[in-house]
Motif scaffolding. Structure first.
Motif, mmCIF file in Angstrom:
data_model
loop_
_atom_site.group_PDB
_atom_site.id
_atom_site.type_symbol
_atom_site.label_atom_id
_atom_site.label_comp_id
_atom_site.label_asym_id
_atom_site.label_seq_id
_atom_site.Cartn_x
_atom_site.Cartn_y
_atom_site.Cartn_z
ATOM 1 N N SER A 21 7.247 -16.460 -16.576
ATOM 2 C CA SER A 21 6.535 -17.363 -17.468
ATOM 3 C C SER A 21 7.382 -17.638 -18.703
ATOM 4 C CB SER A 21 5.184 -16.777 -17.893
ATOM 5 O OG SER A 21 5.365 -15.597 -18.639
ATOM 6 N N CYS A 22 7.159 -18.791 -19.283
ATOM 7 C CA CYS A 22 7.874 -19.177 -20.503
ATOM 8 C C CYS A 22 6.888 -19.895 -21.415
ATOM 9 C CB CYS A 22 9.051 -20.077 -20.180
ATOM 10 S SG CYS A 22 9.810 -20.831 -21.638
ATOM 11 N N VAL A 23 6.646 -19.295 -22.564
ATOM 12 C CA VAL A 23 5.777 -19.922 -23.562
ATOM 13 C C VAL A 23 6.655 -20.708 -24.514
ATOM 14 C CG1 VAL A 23 4.055 -19.566 -25.349
ATOM 15 C CG2 VAL A 23 4.136 -18.027 -23.381
ATOM 16 N N ALA A 24 6.430 -22.006 -24.559
ATOM 17 C CA ALA A 24 7.221 -22.873 -25.428
ATOM 18 C C ALA A 24 6.880 -22.618 -26.893
ATOM 19 C CB ALA A 24 6.970 -24.336 -25.082
ATOM 20 N N SER A 25 7.803 -23.008 -27.757
ATOM 21 C CA SER A 25 7.595 -22.765 -29.190
ATOM 22 C C SER A 25 6.626 -23.756 -29.805
ATOM 23 C CB SER A 25 8.934 -22.832 -29.934
ATOM 24 O OG SER A 25 9.469 -24.138 -29.839
ATOM 25 N N GLY A 26 6.346 -24.833 -29.095
ATOM 26 C CA GLY A 26 5.424 -25.828 -29.611
ATOM 27 C C GLY A 26 4.778 -26.591 -28.486
ATOM 28 N N ASN A 27 4.184 -27.706 -28.837
ATOM 29 C CA ASN A 27 3.521 -28.539 -27.834
ATOM 30 C C ASN A 27 4.543 -29.041 -26.819
ATOM 31 O OD1 ASN A 27 2.377 -30.999 -26.576
ATOM 32 N ND2 ASN A 27 0.660 -30.522 -27.924
ATOM 33 N N ILE A 28 4.228 -28.825 -25.557
ATOM 34 C CA ILE A 28 5.160 -29.216 -24.490
ATOM 35 C C ILE A 28 5.492 -30.699 -24.560
ATOM 36 C CG2 ILE A 28 5.247 -29.625 -22.008
ATOM 37 C CD1 ILE A 28 4.206 -26.875 -21.533
ATOM 38 N N PHE A 29 4.549 -31.530 -24.963
ATOM 39 C CA PHE A 29 4.781 -32.975 -24.974
ATOM 40 C C PHE A 29 5.788 -33.381 -26.046
ATOM 41 C CE2 PHE A 29 1.844 -33.927 -21.764
ATOM 42 C CZ PHE A 29 0.729 -33.142 -21.938
ATOM 43 N N SER A 30 6.068 -32.475 -26.993
ATOM 44 C CA SER A 30 7.052 -32.777 -28.029
ATOM 45 C C SER A 30 8.458 -32.334 -27.649
ATOM 46 C CB SER A 30 6.650 -32.108 -29.349
ATOM 47 O OG SER A 30 6.786 -30.711 -29.248
ATOM 48 N N ILE A 31 8.600 -31.745 -26.473
ATOM 49 C CA ILE A 31 9.883 -31.207 -26.015
ATOM 50 C C ILE A 31 10.479 -32.166 -24.986
ATOM 51 C CG2 ILE A 31 10.994 -29.288 -24.825
ATOM 52 C CD1 ILE A 31 8.711 -27.514 -25.926
ATOM 53 N N ASP A 32 11.755 -32.459 -25.123
ATOM 54 C CA ASP A 32 12.392 -33.389 -24.191
ATOM 55 C C ASP A 32 12.464 -32.805 -22.781
ATOM 56 O OD1 ASP A 32 14.499 -34.249 -26.905
ATOM 57 O OD2 ASP A 32 12.874 -35.466 -26.076
ATOM 58 N N SER A 33 12.812 -31.541 -22.697
ATOM 59 C CA SER A 33 12.774 -30.871 -21.403
ATOM 60 C C SER A 33 12.606 -29.380 -21.616
ATOM 61 C CB SER A 33 14.022 -31.165 -20.565
ATOM 62 O OG SER A 33 15.141 -30.505 -21.090
ATOM 63 N N LEU A 34 12.048 -28.735 -20.614
ATOM 64 C CA LEU A 34 11.783 -27.298 -20.662
ATOM 65 C C LEU A 34 12.092 -26.749 -19.288
ATOM 66 C CD1 LEU A 34 10.514 -25.040 -22.440
ATOM 67 C CD2 LEU A 34 8.297 -25.704 -21.506
ATOM 68 N N PRO A 41 26.537 -11.592 -14.177
ATOM 69 C CA PRO A 41 27.689 -11.006 -14.879
ATOM 70 C C PRO A 41 29.022 -11.627 -14.451
ATOM 71 C CG PRO A 41 26.197 -9.296 -14.150
ATOM 72 C CD PRO A 41 25.724 -10.575 -13.515
ATOM 73 N N GLU A 42 29.065 -12.175 -13.229
ATOM 74 C CA GLU A 42 30.322 -12.716 -12.717
ATOM 75 C C GLU A 42 30.633 -14.101 -13.267
ATOM 76 O OE1 GLU A 42 28.615 -9.680 -10.275
ATOM 77 O OE2 GLU A 42 27.825 -11.682 -10.705
ATOM 78 N N LYS A 43 29.619 -14.785 -13.766
ATOM 79 C CA LYS A 43 29.819 -16.151 -14.233
ATOM 80 C C LYS A 43 29.664 -16.231 -15.747
ATOM 81 C CE LYS A 43 28.122 -18.305 -9.994
ATOM 82 N NZ LYS A 43 27.146 -19.239 -9.393
ATOM 83 N N HIS A 44 30.525 -16.976 -16.354
ATOM 84 C CA HIS A 44 30.465 -17.145 -17.808
ATOM 85 C C HIS A 44 29.416 -18.171 -18.226
ATOM 86 C CE1 HIS A 44 33.867 -14.593 -18.652
ATOM 87 N NE2 HIS A 44 34.565 -15.202 -17.722
ATOM 88 N N GLU A 45 29.168 -19.124 -17.350
ATOM 89 C CA GLU A 45 28.235 -20.188 -17.700
ATOM 90 C C GLU A 45 26.885 -19.966 -17.035
ATOM 91 O OE1 GLU A 45 31.421 -23.850 -18.371
ATOM 92 O OE2 GLU A 45 29.821 -24.026 -16.898
ATOM 93 N N ARG A 46 25.858 -20.391 -17.725
ATOM 94 C CA ARG A 46 24.526 -20.350 -17.152
ATOM 95 C C ARG A 46 24.343 -21.580 -16.271
ATOM 96 N NH1 ARG A 46 21.344 -18.569 -22.771
ATOM 97 N NH2 ARG A 46 22.403 -16.546 -22.951
ATOM 98 N N GLU A 47 23.641 -21.400 -15.165
ATOM 99 C CA GLU A 47 23.406 -22.505 -14.258
ATOM 100 C C GLU A 47 21.930 -22.874 -14.246
ATOM 101 O OE1 GLU A 47 24.777 -21.217 -10.440
ATOM 102 O OE2 GLU A 47 23.308 -19.607 -10.265
ATOM 103 N N MET A 48 21.675 -24.170 -14.124
ATOM 104 C CA MET A 48 20.306 -24.647 -14.128
ATOM 105 C C MET A 48 19.607 -24.212 -12.851
ATOM 106 S SD MET A 48 17.801 -27.046 -13.287
ATOM 107 C CE MET A 48 18.454 -28.570 -12.616
ATOM 108 N N VAL A 49 18.369 -23.775 -13.007
ATOM 109 C CA VAL A 49 17.555 -23.393 -11.861
ATOM 110 C C VAL A 49 16.494 -24.465 -11.605
ATOM 111 C CG1 VAL A 49 15.968 -21.668 -10.947
ATOM 112 C CG2 VAL A 49 17.927 -20.946 -12.325
ATOM 113 N N ALA A 50 15.702 -24.745 -12.637
ATOM 114 C CA ALA A 50 14.645 -25.756 -12.520
ATOM 115 C C ALA A 50 14.257 -26.189 -13.917
ATOM 116 C CB ALA A 50 13.431 -25.202 -11.787
ATOM 117 N N ALA A 51 13.835 -27.441 -14.057
ATOM 118 C CA ALA A 51 13.450 -27.951 -15.369
ATOM 119 C C ALA A 51 12.484 -29.108 -15.218
ATOM 120 C CB ALA A 51 14.680 -28.396 -16.160
ATOM 121 N N VAL A 52 11.675 -29.287 -16.251
ATOM 122 C CA VAL A 52 10.721 -30.399 -16.280
ATOM 123 C C VAL A 52 10.982 -31.217 -17.537
ATOM 124 C CG1 VAL A 52 8.948 -28.939 -17.378
ATOM 125 C CG2 VAL A 52 8.275 -31.061 -16.229
ATOM 126 N N THR A 53 10.948 -32.518 -17.385
ATOM 127 C CA THR A 53 11.151 -33.407 -18.533
ATOM 128 C C THR A 53 9.808 -33.713 -19.189
ATOM 129 O OG1 THR A 53 10.855 -35.452 -17.297
ATOM 130 C CG2 THR A 53 13.056 -34.471 -17.285
#
Length: 116
Positions: A21-34, A41-53
């Motif tokens: 679960s992820c509780v946003a810091s504010g109203n979801i409708f005010s966020i461009d994407s969440l 540990p093997e990768k330096h960069e974070r990879e996208m898993v899933a997101a909603v606009t």
């Protein structure tokens, strides 16, 4: 609170399920994407898993399609990541990210370990 807050990680056997679960810091409708990123540990960069606009479009990475589902509870400003049929390769720290304009706000992360 200016950063999202994650919960729900843990240790699970291959083939098992977890829900983050992820509780946003504010109203979801005010966020461009969440959404969710992960980092091993093997990768330096974070990879996208899933997101909603803010328009309600949900995108998944190819490696989780059909196994992970992102859902939204607008009343609670919360998103969930239901993870099914987990594999050892899904072991990672999972981070929630809010994108508001040019700025990214990361949660502290929650560890998911898939192991027998």
């Amino acid at each position: 609170q200016v950063h999202p807050v994650e919960a729900g990680g843990g240790l699970v056997q291959p083939g098992g399920s977890l829900r983050l679960s992820c509780v946003a810091s504010g109203n979801i409708f005010s966020i461009d994407s969440l959404g969710w990123y992960r980092q091993t540990p093997e990768k330096h960069e974070r990879e996208m898993v899933a997101a909603v606009t803010s328009g309600g479009e949900i995108n998944y990475s190819e490696f989780v399609k059909g196994r992970f589902t992102l859902s939204i509870d607008n009343a609670k400003n919360t998103i969930y990541l239901q993870m099914n049929n987990l594999k050892p390769g899904d072991t990672a720290a999972y981070y929630c990210i809010e994108r508001r304009g040019p700025y990214d706000y990361w949660g502290q992360g929650t560890q998911v370990t898939v192991s027998s």
